[in-house]
Design a protein around this motif. Sequence first.
Motif, PDB file in Angstrom:
ATOM      1  N   ASP A   1       8.640   2.610  12.575  1.00  0.00           N
ATOM      2  CA  ASP A   1       7.117   2.160  12.788  1.00  0.00           C
ATOM      3  C   ASP A   1       6.715   2.678  11.446  1.00  0.00           C
ATOM      4  O   ASP A   1       6.954   3.615  10.963  1.00  0.00           O
ATOM      5  CB  ASP A   1       6.628   3.120  13.858  1.00  0.00           C
ATOM      6  N   ILE A   2       5.474   1.816  11.219  1.00  0.00           N
ATOM      7  CA  ILE A   2       5.119   1.868   9.952  1.00  0.00           C
ATOM      8  C   ILE A   2       4.030   3.116   9.921  1.00  0.00           C
ATOM      9  O   ILE A   2       4.170   3.638   8.898  1.00  0.00           O
ATOM     10  CB  ILE A   2       4.119   0.647   9.523  1.00  0.00           C
ATOM     11  N   MET A   3       3.719   3.828  10.850  1.00  0.00           N
ATOM     12  CA  MET A   3       3.000   4.903  10.789  1.00  0.00           C
ATOM     13  C   MET A   3       3.798   6.112  10.847  1.00  0.00           C
ATOM     14  O   MET A   3       3.508   7.266  10.597  1.00  0.00           O
ATOM     15  CB  MET A   3       2.303   5.070  12.019  1.00  0.00           C
TER      16      MET A   3
ATOM     17  N   LYS B   1      -5.342  -0.534   8.086  1.00  0.00           N
ATOM     18  CA  LYS B   1      -3.916  -0.942   8.631  1.00  0.00           C
ATOM     19  C   LYS B   1      -3.246  -2.054   7.832  1.00  0.00           C
ATOM     20  O   LYS B   1      -3.074  -3.067   8.256  1.00  0.00           O
ATOM     21  CB  LYS B   1      -4.410  -1.224  10.286  1.00  0.00           C
ATOM     22  N   ARG B   2      -3.352  -1.632   6.500  1.00  0.00           N
ATOM     23  CA  ARG B   2      -2.573  -2.837   5.391  1.00  0.00           C
ATOM     24  C   ARG B   2      -1.517  -1.942   4.693  1.00  0.00           C
ATOM     25  O   ARG B   2      -1.686  -0.818   4.562  1.00  0.00           O
ATOM     26  CB  ARG B   2      -3.642  -3.250   4.610  1.00  0.00           C
ATOM     27  N   VAL B   3      -0.686  -2.880   3.921  1.00  0.00           N
ATOM     28  CA  VAL B   3       0.184  -2.288   3.049  1.00  0.00           C
ATOM     29  C   VAL B   3       0.240  -3.248   1.819  1.00  0.00           C
ATOM     30  O   VAL B   3      -0.324  -4.303   2.041  1.00  0.00           O
ATOM     31  CB  VAL B   3       1.720  -2.322   3.625  1.00  0.00           C
TER      32      VAL B   3
ATOM     33  N   GLU C   1       2.938  -9.036  -5.906  1.00  0.00           N
ATOM     34  CA  GLU C   1       2.336  -8.087  -5.211  1.00  0.00           C
ATOM     35  C   GLU C   1       1.451  -8.778  -4.129  1.00  0.00           C
ATOM     36  O   GLU C   1       0.611  -9.529  -4.379  1.00  0.00           O
ATOM     37  CB  GLU C   1       1.771  -6.883  -5.714  1.00  0.00           C
ATOM     38  N   PHE C   2       1.681  -8.348  -2.787  1.00  0.00           N
ATOM     39  CA  PHE C   2       0.689  -8.579  -1.784  1.00  0.00           C
ATOM     40  C   PHE C   2       0.060  -7.458  -0.987  1.00  0.00           C
ATOM     41  O   PHE C   2       0.494  -6.295  -0.817  1.00  0.00           O
ATOM     42  CB  PHE C   2       1.409  -9.347  -0.614  1.00  0.00           C
ATOM     43  N   ILE C   3      -1.108  -7.630  -0.622  1.00  0.00           N
ATOM     44  CA  ILE C   3      -1.764  -6.779   0.770  1.00  0.00           C
ATOM     45  C   ILE C   3      -1.559  -7.411   1.814  1.00  0.00           C
ATOM     46  O   ILE C   3      -2.059  -8.806   2.015  1.00  0.00           O
ATOM     47  CB  ILE C   3      -3.146  -6.231   0.151  1.00  0.00           C
ATOM     48  N   VAL C   4      -0.886  -6.826   2.961  1.00  0.00           N
ATOM     49  CA  VAL C   4      -0.432  -7.305   3.946  1.00  0.00           C
ATOM     50  C   VAL C   4      -1.052  -6.515   5.330  1.00  0.00           C
ATOM     51  O   VAL C   4      -0.685  -5.456   5.171  1.00  0.00           O
ATOM     52  CB  VAL C   4       0.929  -7.878   4.009  1.00  0.00           C
ATOM     53  N   PRO C   5      -1.665  -7.270   6.094  1.00  0.00           N
ATOM     54  CA  PRO C   5      -2.033  -6.333   7.411  1.00  0.00           C
ATOM     55  C   PRO C   5      -0.645  -5.920   8.125  1.00  0.00           C
ATOM     56  O   PRO C   5       0.327  -6.523   8.050  1.00  0.00           O
ATOM     57  CB  PRO C   5      -2.675  -7.475   8.314  1.00  0.00           C
TER      58      PRO C   5
END
Length: 89
Positions: free
Chosen positions: A3-5, A57-59, A69-73
């Motif tokens: 899980d991302i968290m 809530k993004r990476v 590079e990307f910023i993704v929810p």
Amino acid sequence: MIDIMDIEVGKTYACKFKVEHILDEFGRIPGLSDVPLKGLGWYEGVGILQVRDSASKRVQLKDEKSGKEFIVPFSQIWDVDEAEYKEEA
């Protein structure tokens, strides 16, 4: 999968992701080639996580194929797992 968290600071992680981006006619992010552009579409790739922002809530990640590079929810990433770098010979 993780899980991302639950990711730990100091470890390297990768994930699959999708972003809306300008694509060429083969569904790739345009590079230096002369392939005609198709237009806006969904690009899917595998990226190395660089930053996780729990508040928004993004990476931020770096796509392995294009190097961009990307910023993704969080909602557009999946299959988060630990990654290992190996130098190519």
